[in-house]
Enzyme design. Structure first.
Site, PDB file in Angstrom:
ATOM      1  N   ASN A   1       0.872  -1.177   0.000  1.00 18.02           N
ATOM      2  CA  ASN A   1       0.000   0.000   0.000  1.00 18.02           C
ATOM      3  C   ASN A   1       0.910   1.228   0.000  1.00 18.02           C
ATOM      4  O   ASN A   1       1.510   1.551   1.023  1.00 18.02           O
ATOM      5  CB  ASN A   1      -0.891  -0.034   1.252  1.00 18.02           C
ATOM      6  CG  ASN A   1      -1.749   1.215   1.371  1.00 18.02           C
ATOM      7  OD1 ASN A   1      -1.800   2.037   0.456  1.00 18.02           O
ATOM      8  ND2 ASN A   1      -2.426   1.349   2.508  1.00 18.02           N
TER       9      ASN A   1
ATOM     10  N   LYS B   1       0.040   4.251  -0.284  1.00 22.90           N
ATOM     11  CA  LYS B   1      -0.631   5.425   0.315  1.00 22.90           C
ATOM     12  C   LYS B   1      -0.423   6.662  -0.574  1.00 22.90           C
ATOM     13  O   LYS B   1      -0.387   6.537  -1.803  1.00 22.90           O
ATOM     14  CB  LYS B   1      -0.155   5.631   1.751  1.00 22.90           C
ATOM     15  CG  LYS B   1      -0.292   4.338   2.578  1.00 22.90           C
ATOM     16  CD  LYS B   1      -0.095   4.515   4.053  1.00 22.90           C
ATOM     17  CE  LYS B   1      -0.255   3.176   4.760  1.00 22.90           C
ATOM     18  NZ  LYS B   1      -0.154   3.268   6.202  1.00 22.90           N
TER      19      LYS B   1
ATOM     20  N   HIS C   1      -9.527   0.780   5.183  1.00 18.08           N
ATOM     21  CA  HIS C   1      -8.210   1.049   5.769  1.00 18.08           C
ATOM     22  C   HIS C   1      -8.356   2.009   6.942  1.00 18.08           C
ATOM     23  O   HIS C   1      -9.198   2.903   6.918  1.00 18.08           O
ATOM     24  CB  HIS C   1      -7.259   1.628   4.714  1.00 18.08           C
ATOM     25  CG  HIS C   1      -5.843   1.654   5.203  1.00 18.08           C
ATOM     26  ND1 HIS C   1      -5.377   2.652   6.019  1.00 18.08           N
ATOM     27  CD2 HIS C   1      -4.830   0.774   5.052  1.00 18.08           C
ATOM     28  CE1 HIS C   1      -4.115   2.381   6.345  1.00 18.08           C
ATOM     29  NE2 HIS C   1      -3.758   1.245   5.760  1.00 18.08           N
TER      30      HIS C   1
ATOM     31  N   GLU D   1      -6.842   4.530   7.827  1.00 18.75           N
ATOM     32  CA  GLU D   1      -6.765   5.962   7.508  1.00 18.75           C
ATOM     33  C   GLU D   1      -8.074   6.446   6.880  1.00 18.75           C
ATOM     34  O   GLU D   1      -8.450   7.609   7.047  1.00 18.75           O
ATOM     35  CB  GLU D   1      -5.539   6.217   6.613  1.00 18.75           C
ATOM     36  CG  GLU D   1      -4.253   6.069   7.440  1.00 18.75           C
ATOM     37  CD  GLU D   1      -3.104   5.358   6.743  1.00 18.75           C
ATOM     38  OE1 GLU D   1      -3.062   5.352   5.507  1.00 18.75           O
ATOM     39  OE2 GLU D   1      -2.243   4.792   7.460  1.00 18.75           O
TER      40      GLU D   1
ATOM     41  N   GLU E   1      -5.066  -4.890  10.682  1.00 22.59           N
ATOM     42  CA  GLU E   1      -4.014  -3.899  10.900  1.00 22.59           C
ATOM     43  C   GLU E   1      -4.327  -3.130  12.183  1.00 22.59           C
ATOM     44  O   GLU E   1      -5.160  -2.213  12.162  1.00 22.59           O
ATOM     45  CB  GLU E   1      -3.961  -2.909   9.728  1.00 22.59           C
ATOM     46  CG  GLU E   1      -3.635  -3.546   8.403  1.00 22.59           C
ATOM     47  CD  GLU E   1      -3.133  -2.519   7.390  1.00 22.59           C
ATOM     48  OE1 GLU E   1      -1.967  -2.619   6.985  1.00 22.59           O
ATOM     49  OE2 GLU E   1      -3.893  -1.598   7.038  1.00 22.59           O
TER      50      GLU E   1
ATOM     51  N   GLY F   1       2.597   2.497  10.830  1.00 19.93           N
ATOM     52  CA  GLY F   1       3.497   3.629  10.651  1.00 19.93           C
ATOM     53  C   GLY F   1       4.189   4.065  11.929  1.00 19.93           C
ATOM     54  O   GLY F   1       4.770   5.143  11.994  1.00 19.93           O
TER      55      GLY F   1
ATOM     56  N   SER G   1       3.712  -1.861  10.443  1.00 15.43           N
ATOM     57  CA  SER G   1       5.164  -1.867  10.671  1.00 15.43           C
ATOM     58  C   SER G   1       5.851  -3.169  10.244  1.00 15.43           C
ATOM     59  O   SER G   1       6.803  -3.616  10.889  1.00 15.43           O
ATOM     60  CB  SER G   1       5.483  -1.525  12.130  1.00 15.43           C
ATOM     61  OG  SER G   1       5.056  -0.197  12.417  1.00 15.43           O
TER      62      SER G   1
END
Ligand code: 13P
Length: 253
Positions: free
Chosen positions: A8, A10, A97, A99, A173, A179, A217
């Site tokens: 991904n 992003k 996701h 985000e 996730e 991140g 991560s």
């Protein structure tokens, strides 16, 4: 089943950067370094056409989009349709996701609508779930994952099971591991993945055979250990997928 390794990207890379990474990736993949793995790449919208041209010839490799809007066309300023994505060479999408859930405030019901819409139109869906640190610390892991799966998949249970098995992947996730450099520990991954499989098994048409990826991560140094864990069918990689060399090392872990 082949392990699935997904990238991904992003909101990173312009078209030239995306093409260069895809070319390096294609060279690594065609040198046979990915045998035994299925590879997925989710570039930003404007790079999808470039990337799918480059990766089109690689076996077991698909290109997808990070988002879309569930309508054919029309007055949806700033949005993109599945037909436009298909035209650019994408046939998978990410839905849910963290985000999109937490930064863009997409609700469980919108995510359910998107999942159902994409699967009904020959697109594959990587449906992402995961708890925040506050939810985990409040003992809500089971509730959150159960809610995200049950509500997110509520509209797809009337589709054929064979279609779901072919076109639906779950990605766990944990938000606190995305991140942050803080990969979930072995115990947490085992617990969450067993829970996800259990919730999938309890859906109307027993979906426990769907692949479940881990994301958060992931790096070349921890990929092999994560892939060896029970119920981990692959990895969804953010930061460490931006460089072809690092992503190839994860593919080959
Ligand atoms: P990182 O690998 O950068 O933690 O991102 C994970 C992720 O969100 C992939 O979708």
């Amino acid at each position: 089943m082949k392990k699935i390794i997904a990238a991904n990207w992003k909101m990173n890379k312009d078209r030239a950067q995306a093409r260069a990474t895809a070319e390096e990736l294609a060279a690594g993949l065609s040198a046979g370094r990915a045998s035994g793995r299925s590879v997925m790449v989710f570039p930003p919208f404007l790079a999808i056409a470039e990337v799918s041209k480059v990766l089109g010839g690689c076996a077991d490799t698909v290109v997808g989009a990070q988002n879309f809007y569930p309508a054919e066309s029309g007055a949806y300023t700033g949005e993109i349709s599945l037909a436009m994505l298909a035209d650019a060479g994408a046939n998978w999408v990410l839905v849910g996701h963290s985000e999109r859930r937490h930064v863009l405030h997409e609700s469980d019901s919108l995510l359910a609508q998107k999942t159902q819409y994409a699967l009904s139109r020959q697109f594959g869906v990587v449906f992402c779930i995961g708890e925040t640190l506050e939810e985990r610390e409040a003992g809500k892991l089971t509730d959150v994952l159960t809610r995200q799966i049950s509500q997110g998949l509520s509209g797809v249970l009337d589709l054929s099971k064979s279609l779901l098995q072919e076109k639906l992947i779950i990605a766990y996730e944990p938000v606190w591991a995305i991140g942050t450099g803080k990969v979930a520990g072995e115990k947490e991954v085992l617990e969450a993945h067993a829970l996800v499989k259990d919730v999938l098994a309890k859906q109307a048409c027993d979906l426990s055979s769907l692949p479940v990826l881990y994301g958060g991560s992931v790096k070349p140094a921890n990929a092999q250990a994560l892939l060896a864990l029970a119920n981990v069918d692959g990895l969804l990689v953010g930061g460490a997928s931006l460089e072809a060399k690092s992503f190839l090392n994860i593919i080959n872990a």
